[in-house]
Design an enzyme around this catalytic site. Structure first.
Site, PDB file in Angstrom:
ATOM      1  N   LYS A  91      33.015  54.421  80.032  1.00 56.57           N
ATOM      2  CA  LYS A  91      32.721  53.244  80.143  1.00 56.57           C
ATOM      3  C   LYS A  91      34.203  52.447  80.726  1.00 56.57           C
ATOM      4  O   LYS A  91      34.891  52.835  79.951  1.00 56.57           O
ATOM      5  CB  LYS A  91      32.201  52.818  79.013  1.00 56.57           C
ATOM      6  CG  LYS A  91      31.333  51.515  79.367  1.00 56.57           C
ATOM      7  CD  LYS A  91      30.477  50.870  78.557  1.00 56.57           C
ATOM      8  CE  LYS A  91      28.756  50.308  78.949  1.00 56.57           C
ATOM      9  NZ  LYS A  91      27.874  50.382  78.334  1.00 56.57           N
ATOM     10  N   GLU A 140      14.555  46.032  69.487  1.00 58.96           N
ATOM     11  CA  GLU A 140      13.621  45.227  68.901  1.00 58.96           C
ATOM     12  C   GLU A 140      12.456  45.197  68.110  1.00 58.96           C
ATOM     13  O   GLU A 140      12.383  44.614  66.974  1.00 58.96           O
ATOM     14  CB  GLU A 140      13.453  44.230  70.141  1.00 58.96           C
ATOM     15  CG  GLU A 140      14.529  43.534  70.823  1.00 58.96           C
ATOM     16  CD  GLU A 140      15.075  45.113  72.276  1.00 58.96           C
ATOM     17  OE1 GLU A 140      14.696  45.942  71.835  1.00 58.96           O
ATOM     18  OE2 GLU A 140      15.830  44.601  72.479  1.00 58.96           O
ATOM     19  N   ARG A 149       9.523  42.193  73.742  1.00 60.33           N
ATOM     20  CA  ARG A 149       8.962  43.799  72.695  1.00 60.33           C
ATOM     21  C   ARG A 149       8.622  43.532  71.501  1.00 60.33           C
ATOM     22  O   ARG A 149       7.625  44.464  71.514  1.00 60.33           O
ATOM     23  CB  ARG A 149       9.793  44.318  73.197  1.00 60.33           C
ATOM     24  CG  ARG A 149      10.502  46.005  73.010  1.00 60.33           C
ATOM     25  CD  ARG A 149      11.204  46.574  73.896  1.00 60.33           C
ATOM     26  NE  ARG A 149      11.202  46.592  75.049  1.00 60.33           N
ATOM     27  CZ  ARG A 149      11.822  47.644  75.912  1.00 60.33           C
ATOM     28  NH1 ARG A 149      12.644  47.924  75.260  1.00 60.33           N
ATOM     29  NH2 ARG A 149      11.520  47.562  77.362  1.00 60.33           N
TER      30      ARG A 149
HETATM   31  C1  LIG Z   1      15.342  45.430  75.487  1.00 62.32           C
HETATM   32  C2  LIG Z   1      16.888  45.805  75.673  1.00 62.32           C
HETATM   33  N1  LIG Z   1      17.155  45.273  74.513  1.00 62.32           N
HETATM   34  C3  LIG Z   1      18.662  45.164  74.776  1.00 62.32           C
HETATM   35  C4  LIG Z   1      18.629  44.864  75.995  1.00 62.32           C
HETATM   36  C5  LIG Z   1      21.233  44.242  76.521  1.00 62.32           C
HETATM   37  N2  LIG Z   1      21.742  45.544  77.101  1.00 62.32           N
HETATM   38  C6  LIG Z   1      21.946  45.604  77.955  1.00 62.32           C
HETATM   39  S1  LIG Z   1      22.874  46.688  78.657  1.00 62.32           S
HETATM   40  C7  LIG Z   1      22.796  47.885  77.029  1.00 62.32           C
HETATM   41  C8  LIG Z   1      23.421  48.894  76.431  1.00 62.32           C
HETATM   42  C9  LIG Z   1      23.063  49.628  76.789  1.00 62.32           C
HETATM   43  O1  LIG Z   1      23.653  50.918  76.685  1.00 62.32           O
HETATM   44  P1  LIG Z   1      23.406  52.322  77.567  1.00 62.32           P
HETATM   45  O2  LIG Z   1      22.015  52.509  77.709  1.00 62.32           O
HETATM   46  O3  LIG Z   1      24.136  53.522  76.870  1.00 62.32           O
HETATM   47  O4  LIG Z   1      24.513  51.914  79.051  1.00 62.32           O
HETATM   48  P2  LIG Z   1      25.155  52.081  79.348  1.00 62.32           P
HETATM   49  O5  LIG Z   1      26.080  50.645  79.327  1.00 62.32           O
HETATM   50  O6  LIG Z   1      26.901  52.446  78.251  1.00 62.32           O
HETATM   51  O7  LIG Z   1      26.218  52.661  80.462  1.00 62.32           O
HETATM   52  C10 LIG Z   1      22.016  46.737  76.307  1.00 62.32           C
HETATM   53  C11 LIG Z   1      22.396  46.516  74.822  1.00 62.32           C
HETATM   54  C12 LIG Z   1      18.101  45.143  77.570  1.00 62.32           C
HETATM   55  N3  LIG Z   1      18.847  45.299  78.645  1.00 62.32           N
HETATM   56  N4  LIG Z   1      17.174  45.667  77.078  1.00 62.32           N
END
Ligand SMILES: Cc1ncc(C[n+]2csc(CCOP(=O)(O)OP(=O)(O)O)c2C)c(N)n1
Length: 632
Positions: free
Chosen positions: A282, A366, A394
């Site tokens: 990242k 959630e 959710r």
């Molecule tokens: C239901 C929900 N909860 C929280 C979030 C906030 N959120 C956006 S991206 C993310 C982390 C994503 O991590 P990953 O899937 O590993 O992708 P990366 O950003 O590391 O590429 C979170 C918690 C969201 N988008 N949707």
């Protein structure tokens, strides 16, 4: 144009295919520069996109969108895809009003087959597309790209449970960078780490190199049976995905373009669902983002050289929340805090440092978070569930079926309530009043400023009669300094800020400031206007509302929420039930999904302003004004 520049020549995925393979790393470098430079001005999801540059190039090299379907989980990592699918020239408009959205949108491009913004949706949607293709006899490939944190979402596992039984052809790319927004948590993260740490993996890069060399120049499609043996050498032992019916490949270096291309060439020949586990960094290519993956997951404008951002002088609502809750928890060992993968976004970092044993990051879960809070409450704790208004959607069934029906002492703390601005419709917190209003017994509130917010948090900490919820906006409010000692507020009692005899504005939360502005304008026109800080959405302060409605010629409600089933609706319903016929005008968001853009621009466009309130009030007052003038 620099003759060596490749990115300006990319107008569609066909142009990615036209570049010589040896030049693709150069293209990757240019994409990174573009991401860093544009996002330093616009803000956005820098770290996740820097991590998927090679992956996205390889995908567009091998597959053909829009025929083939790329489904990105959350789709915050879709900027590179935008750059390669004809949106480069508009890229500097990203996340701005009328510019590109910060997520994928079906309406923005034919290459975006699926929009998102919430996590965990991609695999189920991709599976549906594969099933439709299988039924209709299509040939397209469906590729789902999901981060490691997407596998902390229960819904991803629901999709895995159905995958092998539903289709023989789907490619799932697990983009493992070990980070959610914060460090990824839980058993899934540990499991993936164990795969990567397996000694067999130590030789994988070497083997992968040999394999790619062997394959170079050959058409993987025609050599599938031989290729399979080659690719299998890339396998590190993994049980869970295989047991769920997906053939597992990897883990491989997600920044090695030739390796990714050859692997996809091979995977697309397979007649079974497959998962390709890739390892990426990242923030790759930008030192500040590598140093602080959580900060650079998503951020506002930053200094290109240092990566520094401008911090607000006053604490945000989220920061106050974390700080105050930690203060309360110093004296109350029942208080616990729960976040669903948003420790910094919700301000709980502070709390977790001070009370590490009473702060839970449950991952992007959630529904689980809400049920976990129920269990804690049953066990005698006082859980504060800090979830953005939009993500709490959710867990709706848990709010009704578990928290409310059992009248459990769970405090719902809905951050980012109201318009969230540049993130757009997936992230606006415009529905929580609507979804909580029908829930029997729940208490729901919003403060006019930071001081009152702390009083409300203290009220929640001292409330032991069932579920209680608070909504609060992104960022800083009026900046009102919280008192040293917060007070407990009387539930269901509004605050009358100014008296008036002709119009009464009943405003909620951030709208109180605008209501005072509107009242000042009306007073200048000689119209005596009352302003009531509603504080409580449920229960409403029926007595105060009735008093002003009976005494004034018009009531105006103001809320940072959709009008449908919002706060104004609650007021109207109540007045109708009491047969009070004073006209009610409402200021709030219209019945449509609100686009992205800055809050001031969108408020002006959609009429969430003091002027709009004045205008609406005047339309109801004018006939009487005229009548009075005629009589005189
Ligand atoms: C239901 C929900 N909860 C929280 C979030 C906030 N959120 C956006 S991206 C993310 C982390 C994503 O991590 P990953 O899937 O590993 O992708 P990366 O950003 O590391 O590429 C979170 C918690 C969201 N988008 N949707």
């Amino acid at each position: 144009m620099n003759p060596k520049s490749l990115l300006p020549t990319i107008h569609s995925p066909a142009d990615v295919k036209a570049i010589e393979e040896k030049d693709l790393p150069l293209l990757a470098e240019e994409v990174r520069k573009e991401l860093i430079s544009v996002l330093s001005q616009t803000g956005g999801h820098l770290g996740p996109n820097l991590g998927v540059v090679e992956l996205t190039i390889a995908l567009h090299r091998v597959f053909n969108t829009p025929k083939d379907k790329f489904v990105f989980d959350v789709s915050h990592q879709g900027y590179v895809h935008k750059l390669l699918t004809g949106r480069r020239e508009r890229f500097s408009t990203i996340r701005q009003y009328e510019g590109l959205n910060g997520f994928l949108l079906r309406t923005e491009s034919e290459h975006d087959c699926y929009g998102a913004g919430h996590a965990g949706t991609a695999l189920s949607a991709a599976l549906g597309m594969a099933a439709a293709r299988d039924t209709l006899g299509g040939e397209e490939h469906v590729i789902c790209v999901a981060g490691d944190a997407a596998f902390t979402c229960g819904v991803s596992f629901e999709a895995l449970n159905n995958l092998a039984a539903t289709t023989r052809r789907l490619i799932l790319v697990l983009n493992d960078n070990e980070w959610s927004i914060a460090k990824n948590v839980g058993a899934v993260a540990e499991y993936l780490n164990r795969i990567v740490a397996n000694p067999a993996f130590a030789h994988l890069h070497e083997k992968a190199g040999q394999f790619v060399e062997w394959l170079a120049g050959k058409q993987a499609r025609h050599f599938a049976h031989k290729v399979e043996a080659g690719v299998k050498n890339l396998l590190a032992p993994s049980v869970i995905f295989e047991d769920l019916g997906l053939r597992y490949y990897g883990p491989i270096d997600g920044h090695d373009i030739p390796l990714l291309i050859r692997t996809f060439e091979f995977l697309k020949t397979q007649n079974e669902p497959v998962i390709l586990h890739i390892l990426t960094k990242k923030g790759k290519g930008y030192a500040p983002a590598l140093a602080k993956p959580d900060k650079f997951h998503g951020l506002g404008k930053f200094h290109l050289g240092t990566g520094e951002t401008v911090a607000s002088a006053k604490p945000t609502y989220s920061e106050l929340f974390g700080k105050k809750l930690a203060d309360f928890a110093d004296h109350n060992n029942k208080i616990v805090a729960i976040t669903a993968a948003m420790p910094s976004g919700t301000g709980l970092v502070n709390f977790s440092k001070r009370h590490p044993d009473r702060c839970y990051d449950v991952g992007i879960a959630e529904e689980h978070a809400a049920l976990f809070a129920c269990g804690l409450a049953v066990g005698g704790m006082k859980p504060f569930l800090a979830i953005y208004s939009t993500f709490l959607q959710r867990a709706y069934d848990m709010i009704i079926h578990d928290i409310a029906l059992q009248n459990l002492n769970v405090a719902l703390c809905m951050d980012r309530a109201g318009l969230s601005g540049d993130d757009g419709p997936t992230h606006h917190g415009l529905f929580d009043i609507g979804y909580l209003r029908p829930v029997p017994g729940i208490v729901h509130m919003q403060a006019k400023d930071e001081d009152e917010f702390c009083d409300m948090l203290w009220t929640m900490a001292n409330y032991h009669s069932g579920p209680i919820a608070i909504r609060y906006p992104r960022g800083v409010g009026t900046g009102a300094e919280p008192k040293k000692r917060p007070s407990i507020l009387e539930i269901g009692k509004a605050e009358v800020l100014r008296h008036g005899s002709r119009a009464a504005i009943i405003a909620l939360g951030t709208m109180v400031e605008l209501a005072l502005e509107a009242a000042a304008t009306l007073e200048e026109e000689g119209i005596s206007t009352a302003v009531i800080n509603a504080r409580w959405i449920k229960p409403l302060d029926a007595a105060t509302i009735e008093f002003f409605a009976r005494g004034c010629e018009v009531v105006c409600t103001m809320e940072d929420h959709v009008l449908h089933n919002g706060f104004g609706c609650a007021v109207m319903e109540h007045l109708a039930e009491q047969r009070i016929t004073t006209p009610v005008v409402r200021v709030g968001w219209p019945d449509q999904f609100i686009e992205h853009g800055s809050v001031p621009i969108l408020r002006k466009k959609h009429g969430i302003t003091a002027d709009a309130a004045v205008g609406k009030i005047l339309t109801r007052l004018q006939p009487r004004v005229r009548k009075a003038a005629t009589a005189a």
